[in-house]
Design a protein around this motif. Structure first.
Motif, PDB file in Angstrom:
ATOM      1  N   TYR A 188      42.763  37.186  31.707  1.00 48.47           N
ATOM      2  CA  TYR A 188      41.785  37.509  32.749  1.00 48.47           C
ATOM      3  C   TYR A 188      42.345  37.299  34.156  1.00 48.47           C
ATOM      4  CZ  TYR A 188      38.080  37.947  29.310  1.00 48.47           C
ATOM      5  OH  TYR A 188      37.306  38.371  28.263  1.00 48.47           O
ATOM      6  N   THR A 189      41.941  38.191  35.088  1.00 48.73           N
ATOM      7  CA  THR A 189      42.274  37.983  36.508  1.00 48.73           C
ATOM      8  C   THR A 189      40.972  37.980  37.310  1.00 48.73           C
ATOM      9  OG1 THR A 189      42.637  40.348  36.671  1.00 48.73           O
ATOM     10  CG2 THR A 189      44.600  38.958  36.496  1.00 48.73           C
ATOM     11  N   PHE A 190      41.049  37.351  38.467  1.00 48.28           N
ATOM     12  CA  PHE A 190      39.870  37.169  39.313  1.00 48.28           C
ATOM     13  C   PHE A 190      39.693  38.367  40.241  1.00 48.28           C
ATOM     14  CE2 PHE A 190      38.273  35.182  43.425  1.00 48.28           C
ATOM     15  CZ  PHE A 190      36.947  35.121  43.014  1.00 48.28           C
ATOM     16  N   ASP A 191      38.489  38.927  40.242  1.00 48.13           N
ATOM     17  CA  ASP A 191      38.163  40.028  41.158  1.00 48.13           C
ATOM     18  C   ASP A 191      37.159  39.490  42.189  1.00 48.13           C
ATOM     19  OD1 ASP A 191      37.040  42.150  42.468  1.00 48.13           O
ATOM     20  OD2 ASP A 191      36.782  43.413  40.697  1.00 48.13           O
ATOM     21  N   ASP A 192      37.644  39.258  43.436  1.00 45.15           N
ATOM     22  CA  ASP A 192      36.773  38.585  44.410  1.00 45.15           C
ATOM     23  C   ASP A 192      35.657  39.484  44.938  1.00 45.15           C
ATOM     24  OD1 ASP A 192      38.419  40.197  45.843  1.00 45.15           O
ATOM     25  OD2 ASP A 192      38.999  38.701  47.346  1.00 45.15           O
ATOM     26  N   LYS A 193      35.795  40.792  44.787  1.00 47.60           N
ATOM     27  CA  LYS A 193      34.727  41.714  45.245  1.00 47.60           C
ATOM     28  C   LYS A 193      33.489  41.564  44.353  1.00 47.60           C
ATOM     29  CE  LYS A 193      37.257  44.503  48.141  1.00 47.60           C
ATOM     30  NZ  LYS A 193      38.326  43.505  48.282  1.00 47.60           N
ATOM     31  N   GLN A 194      33.743  41.397  43.069  1.00 46.35           N
ATOM     32  CA  GLN A 194      32.617  41.362  42.113  1.00 46.35           C
ATOM     33  C   GLN A 194      32.208  39.954  41.708  1.00 46.35           C
ATOM     34  OE1 GLN A 194      32.499  44.326  38.894  1.00 46.35           O
ATOM     35  NE2 GLN A 194      34.706  44.460  39.132  1.00 46.35           N
ATOM     36  N   TYR A 195      32.916  38.929  42.217  1.00 42.14           N
ATOM     37  CA  TYR A 195      32.721  37.559  41.708  1.00 42.14           C
ATOM     38  C   TYR A 195      32.816  37.588  40.189  1.00 42.14           C
ATOM     39  CZ  TYR A 195      31.034  36.011  46.269  1.00 42.14           C
ATOM     40  OH  TYR A 195      30.923  35.698  47.602  1.00 42.14           O
ATOM     41  N   ALA A 196      33.934  38.118  39.701  1.00 44.34           N
ATOM     42  CA  ALA A 196      34.048  38.299  38.246  1.00 44.34           C
ATOM     43  C   ALA A 196      35.481  38.084  37.791  1.00 44.34           C
ATOM     44  CB  ALA A 196      33.588  39.700  37.872  1.00 44.34           C
ATOM     45  N   LEU A 197      35.630  37.773  36.490  1.00 47.09           N
ATOM     46  CA  LEU A 197      36.949  37.786  35.854  1.00 47.09           C
ATOM     47  C   LEU A 197      37.025  39.067  35.032  1.00 47.09           C
ATOM     48  CD1 LEU A 197      37.238  34.096  34.534  1.00 47.09           C
ATOM     49  CD2 LEU A 197      37.947  34.996  36.753  1.00 47.09           C
ATOM     50  N   VAL A 198      38.170  39.751  35.131  1.00 47.50           N
ATOM     51  CA  VAL A 198      38.311  41.025  34.407  1.00 47.50           C
ATOM     52  C   VAL A 198      39.461  40.923  33.426  1.00 47.50           C
ATOM     53  CG1 VAL A 198      38.670  43.518  34.651  1.00 47.50           C
ATOM     54  CG2 VAL A 198      37.481  42.247  36.461  1.00 47.50           C
ATOM     55  N   GLY A 199      39.202  41.300  32.155  1.00 49.45           N
ATOM     56  CA  GLY A 199      40.225  41.264  31.114  1.00 49.45           C
ATOM     57  C   GLY A 199      41.222  42.418  31.297  1.00 49.45           C
ATOM     58  N   GLU A 200      42.531  42.094  31.250  1.00 49.59           N
ATOM     59  CA  GLU A 200      43.583  43.105  31.461  1.00 49.59           C
ATOM     60  C   GLU A 200      43.496  44.219  30.424  1.00 49.59           C
ATOM     61  OE1 GLU A 200      46.981  42.770  33.508  1.00 49.59           O
ATOM     62  OE2 GLU A 200      45.277  42.120  34.727  1.00 49.59           O
TER      63      GLU A 200
ATOM     64  N   ILE B  71      33.582  39.160  32.947  1.00 42.73           N
ATOM     65  CA  ILE B  71      32.791  37.916  32.883  1.00 42.73           C
ATOM     66  C   ILE B  71      32.381  37.633  34.314  1.00 42.73           C
ATOM     67  CG2 ILE B  71      32.856  35.443  32.372  1.00 42.73           C
ATOM     68  CD1 ILE B  71      35.048  36.008  30.330  1.00 42.73           C
ATOM     69  N   GLN B  72      31.055  37.706  34.612  1.00 43.84           N
ATOM     70  CA  GLN B  72      30.654  37.584  36.025  1.00 43.84           C
ATOM     71  C   GLN B  72      29.498  36.628  36.221  1.00 43.84           C
ATOM     72  OE1 GLN B  72      29.546  41.482  37.371  1.00 43.84           O
ATOM     73  NE2 GLN B  72      28.063  41.764  35.727  1.00 43.84           N
ATOM     74  N   LEU B  73      29.279  36.332  37.501  1.00 36.18           N
ATOM     75  CA  LEU B  73      28.183  35.480  37.931  1.00 36.18           C
ATOM     76  C   LEU B  73      26.888  35.892  37.233  1.00 36.18           C
ATOM     77  CD1 LEU B  73      28.385  33.317  40.156  1.00 36.18           C
ATOM     78  CD2 LEU B  73      27.304  34.939  41.692  1.00 36.18           C
ATOM     79  N   GLY B  74      26.171  34.907  36.668  1.00 38.47           N
ATOM     80  CA  GLY B  74      24.881  35.224  36.062  1.00 38.47           C
ATOM     81  C   GLY B  74      24.941  35.547  34.582  1.00 38.47           C
ATOM     82  N   ASP B  75      26.163  35.801  34.046  1.00 42.16           N
ATOM     83  CA  ASP B  75      26.279  36.050  32.596  1.00 42.16           C
ATOM     84  C   ASP B  75      25.903  34.793  31.820  1.00 42.16           C
ATOM     85  OD1 ASP B  75      27.126  38.613  32.872  1.00 42.16           O
ATOM     86  OD2 ASP B  75      29.245  38.233  32.479  1.00 42.16           O
ATOM     87  N   GLU B  76      25.314  35.003  30.645  1.00 42.84           N
ATOM     88  CA  GLU B  76      25.014  33.856  29.774  1.00 42.84           C
ATOM     89  C   GLU B  76      26.149  33.705  28.758  1.00 42.84           C
ATOM     90  OE1 GLU B  76      20.497  33.046  29.114  1.00 42.84           O
ATOM     91  OE2 GLU B  76      20.813  35.189  28.868  1.00 42.84           O
ATOM     92  N   VAL B  77      26.657  32.494  28.661  1.00 44.08           N
ATOM     93  CA  VAL B  77      27.783  32.244  27.751  1.00 44.08           C
ATOM     94  C   VAL B  77      27.539  30.952  26.965  1.00 44.08           C
ATOM     95  CG1 VAL B  77      29.498  33.429  29.207  1.00 44.08           C
ATOM     96  CG2 VAL B  77      29.071  30.999  29.564  1.00 44.08           C
ATOM     97  N   TYR B  78      28.205  30.869  25.808  1.00 43.32           N
ATOM     98  CA  TYR B  78      28.132  29.637  25.004  1.00 43.32           C
ATOM     99  C   TYR B  78      29.357  28.781  25.278  1.00 43.32           C
ATOM    100  CZ  TYR B  78      24.238  31.613  22.409  1.00 43.32           C
ATOM    101  OH  TYR B  78      23.015  32.138  22.070  1.00 43.32           O
ATOM    102  N   VAL B  79      29.126  27.471  25.476  1.00 43.19           N
ATOM    103  CA  VAL B  79      30.231  26.551  25.751  1.00 43.19           C
ATOM    104  C   VAL B  79      30.057  25.271  24.937  1.00 43.19           C
ATOM    105  CG1 VAL B  79      30.695  27.350  28.106  1.00 43.19           C
ATOM    106  CG2 VAL B  79      28.988  25.562  27.745  1.00 43.19           C
ATOM    107  N   LYS B  80      31.145  24.513  24.878  1.00 47.12           N
ATOM    108  CA  LYS B  80      31.142  23.202  24.233  1.00 47.12           C
ATOM    109  C   LYS B  80      31.832  22.235  25.194  1.00 47.12           C
ATOM    110  CE  LYS B  80      31.472  22.579  19.288  1.00 47.12           C
ATOM    111  NZ  LYS B  80      32.196  22.871  18.084  1.00 47.12           N
ATOM    112  N   VAL B  81      31.487  20.943  25.141  1.00 49.99           N
ATOM    113  CA  VAL B  81      32.140  19.982  26.032  1.00 49.99           C
ATOM    114  C   VAL B  81      33.570  19.740  25.561  1.00 49.99           C
ATOM    115  CG1 VAL B  81      32.104  17.616  26.920  1.00 49.99           C
ATOM    116  CG2 VAL B  81      29.969  18.838  26.553  1.00 49.99           C
ATOM    117  N   LYS B  82      34.506  19.896  26.494  1.00 46.34           N
ATOM    118  CA  LYS B  82      35.907  19.612  26.172  1.00 46.34           C
ATOM    119  C   LYS B  82      36.257  18.212  26.671  1.00 46.34           C
ATOM    120  CE  LYS B  82      40.554  20.983  27.523  1.00 46.34           C
ATOM    121  NZ  LYS B  82      41.302  21.624  28.594  1.00 46.34           N
ATOM    122  N   ASN B  83      35.815  17.928  27.904  1.00 48.24           N
ATOM    123  CA  ASN B  83      36.159  16.654  28.507  1.00 48.24           C
ATOM    124  C   ASN B  83      35.042  16.232  29.461  1.00 48.24           C
ATOM    125  OD1 ASN B  83      37.730  14.463  29.144  1.00 48.24           O
ATOM    126  ND2 ASN B  83      38.761  15.512  30.842  1.00 48.24           N
TER     127      ASN B  83
END
Length: 447
Positions: free
Chosen positions: A400-412, A418-430
Motif C-alpha cells: 500500500y502507498t499513501f494518497d494524500d488527496k484522498q486520505y487513503a492507502l491504495v494497493g499497488e 483503505i480510507q478514512l471512515g472505512d470499517e475494519v476488523y482489528v486485534k490488539v498487537k501491543n
C-alpha cells in the motif's frame, strides 16, 4: 435552583452557587494554594481537588435540609423565558430536594412523581412532592426555550459522547460505557449559562475590570480542513458567513448523531474551534453566541469563579474598577492551569483505555478508520472509542502507498482503497501503558 410562581404569573428562578469566597479569604495560605492549583483535576480513578475536602464536600456542598451560604443570581422570567428582572447578591439557602440527573430525567420523561429504586439516590423507590415535580417540569420547559433561542443566535451544540469506565476495587477498568447529555443535564446547563452570561453583562456594561470567559471565532484554514475531511463521509459545511458556519456545524452534529463516524467528526469539529480562555478583554464567546460571558457557577472547582464572586461583591459594594494588569495575569495563569488539567484528564482516559485493551488481546474488534498517514492508519474501536495504530507495512494483502488527496492507502496490485471512515476488523498487537499507545493487527475490511 429555586423556583417560585409570582402573583403576576411570572416565575422567579434563582441560581444559587456555594459562596466559596466567604471561606476562602484573600492573603491566606489556603487562598494561595487554591490560586496555584486554579482548578480541580478529574482523572478516571480520582479527583485532585482545588480546595480541601472539608470545604468542597462539607462546608460548601449545598446539601438538602441544611442552611448554606450562597452567592445567587435571581431572575424574573415570563412564559416565553424572557428576562424581566435580575438581582445578584449573597444569600443563605435551605434546599428541599436533591436529585441525581437520572432522577430529574425520570420526572421530565414520565411526568410522574415516582422515582424507581434502580435510579434512586436513596436506594429505594420514593415519591416526589407535587410542587417539586411541577417546578422541575416548568424549569425544563423554560430551559428548552432558552436553548432554542441560543441556537437561533448561532450557538454551537457540541454534545460529545463522554467515555466512562467501570472500575473494580483495585481501580482497574473492567468495562467501558458512554455518558450522553439528556434534558436534565441541559436544564441545569441553560440556567448556569444564564447566570454566567447575566453576571458578565451586569459588570461589562459598567465598563469595569472583570474576568471573562472568551472564545474566538474558528480559524478559516481549520474550517476548510474539516470541510475536506467530512466530504469523505458525504457531509458538507456552509462557510459563506459566520451565522451559516455555526448553523451548518450544528446541522453536521445532528447528521452524524448515532453514526459510526460520530465520535471522529465530533472530535475533528471541536479541534477546529479556538480554545476558550480567561481574559479581562471581552471579545465575546463564539461557541455560545454570547456577547458577555463569565464563569460564576463553579467556585468549588475553578479559581476564576472565586475571583468573579469577589469582584462582583466588590462592585455591588460600590468599588472602583480593579487593576486590569493584575487580573490579566491571574487570567493567564488560570487558562494555563486549565490547559494542563485538560491534558491530564485526556491522558488519564487514554491510559485506562490502553489498560482495558491489555486484557482483551485475543478479541476481534470492529473499528472506524479515524486517520490515514504515510506510515499507517488509525482505527477507533466502535464499542469503546479506544484508538490505535496499524502500520502500513503490516497490512499484508497488498503493497500500500499513501494518497494524500484522498486520505487513503491504495494497493499497488489490487488498487484496493483503505480510507478514512472505512470499517475494519482489528486485534490488539501491543498495549504500551507508558506511552499510552495501542498498536493493532489489521485483520480485514468489513464487507
Amino acid at each position: 435552583l429555586s423556583f417560585q410562581v409570582l402573583e403576576n404569573g411570572n416565575y422567579e428562578i434563582g441560581i444559587h452557587i456555594a459562596d466559596v469566597s466567604h471561606y476562602l479569604q484573600e492573603g491566606t495560605i489556603l487562598d494561595d494554594e487554591a490560586y496555584n492549583r486554579a482548578t480541580s483535576v478529574y482523572l478516571v480513578d480520582r479527583v485532585v481537588p482545588m480546595l480541601p475536602e472539608v470545604l468542597s464536600n462539607f462546608a460548601c456542598s449545598l446539601r438538602p435540609h441544611e442552611e448554606k451560604y450562597t452567592f445567587s443570581a435571581v431572575f424574573q422570567l415570563n412564559n416565553k423565558a424572557e428576562i424581566l428582572d435580575s438581582w445578584f447578591g449573597r444569600t443563605v439557602i435551605y434546599s428541599d430536594q436533591r436529585f441525581a440527573y437520572e432522577e430529574a430525567q425520570q420526572i421530565i420523561e414520565t411526568k410522574s412523581d415516582v422515582i424507581p429504586q434502580d435510579i434512586s439516590i436513596t436506594g429505594s423507590e420514593y415519591k416526589v412532592p407535587k410542587p417539586i415535580v411541577d417546578a422541575t417540569l416548568k424549569l425544563d420547559e423554560l430551559a428548552k426555550i432558552l436553548r432554542s433561542k441560543r441556537m437561533k443566535n448561532g450557538a454551537i451544540s457540541f454534545d460529545k459522547v463522554e467515555v466512562k469506565f467501570n472500575l473494580n476495587e483495585e481501580a482497574e477498568p473492567i468495562g467501558v460505557y458512554f455518558k450522553v447529555s439528556k434534558d436534565a443535564n441541559h436544564l441545569i446547563e441553560e440556567f448556569m449559562l444564564l447566570a454566567n452570561r447575566k453576571v458578565a453583562e451586569f459588570i461589562g456594561k459598567q465598563k469595569k475590570t472583570f474576568i471573562y470567559r472568551v472564545h474566538d471565532e474558528p480559524n478559516d484554514d481549520k474550517l476548510f480542513g474539516l470541510q475536506n475531511l467530512i466530504s469523505k463521509f458525504g457531509y458538507k459545511l456552509d462557510l459563506r458567513n459566520k451565522k451559516d458556519i455555526s448553523k451548518s456545524l450544528n446541522q453536521l452534529m445532528q447528521d452524524v448523531n448515532g453514526k459510526k463516524e460520530q465520535n471522529l467528526i465530533d472530535t475533528l469539529a471541536i479541534r477546529t474551534m479556538s480554545k476558550a480562555s480567561y481574559s479581562t478583554e471581552n471579545i465575546g464567546h463564539y461557541g455560545l453566541a454570547f456577547d458577555y460571558y463569565s464563569h460564576f457557577t463553579s467556585p468549588i472547582r475553578r479559581y476564576p469563579d472565586v475571583m468573579v464572586h469577589r469582584l462582583l461583591q466588590y462592585y455591588l459594594d460600590g468599588g472602583k474598577s480593579a487593576d486590569e494588569e493584575v487580573y490579566e495575569e491571574k487570567c493567564n495563569h488560570s487558562s494555563n492551569m486549565e490547559g494542563l488539567a485538560t491534558h491530564a484528564e485526556r491522558d488519564s482516559i487514554k491510559y485506562m483505555q490502553v489498560k482495558y485493551m491489555q486484557d482483551h488481546k485475543d478479541e476481534e474488534f470492529l473499528g472506524v478508520i479515524s486517520g490515514v498517514t504515510e506510515w499507517g492508519i488509525y482505527v477507533e474501536i466502535i464499542e469503546n472509542k479506544c484508538e490505535g495504530m496499524v502500520r502500513i507495512r503490516e497490512i499484508r494483502d497488498d503493497y500500500y502507498t499513501f494518497d494524500d488527496k484522498q486520505y487513503a492507502l491504495v494497493g499497488e496490485v489490487s488498487k484496493n482503497i483503505i480510507q478514512l471512515g472505512d470499517e475494519v476488523y482489528v486485534k490488539v498487537k501491543n498495549a504500551d501503558l507508558v506511552k499510552k499507545q495501542l498498536d493493532f493487527h489489521y485483520l480485514r475490511k468489513k464487507e
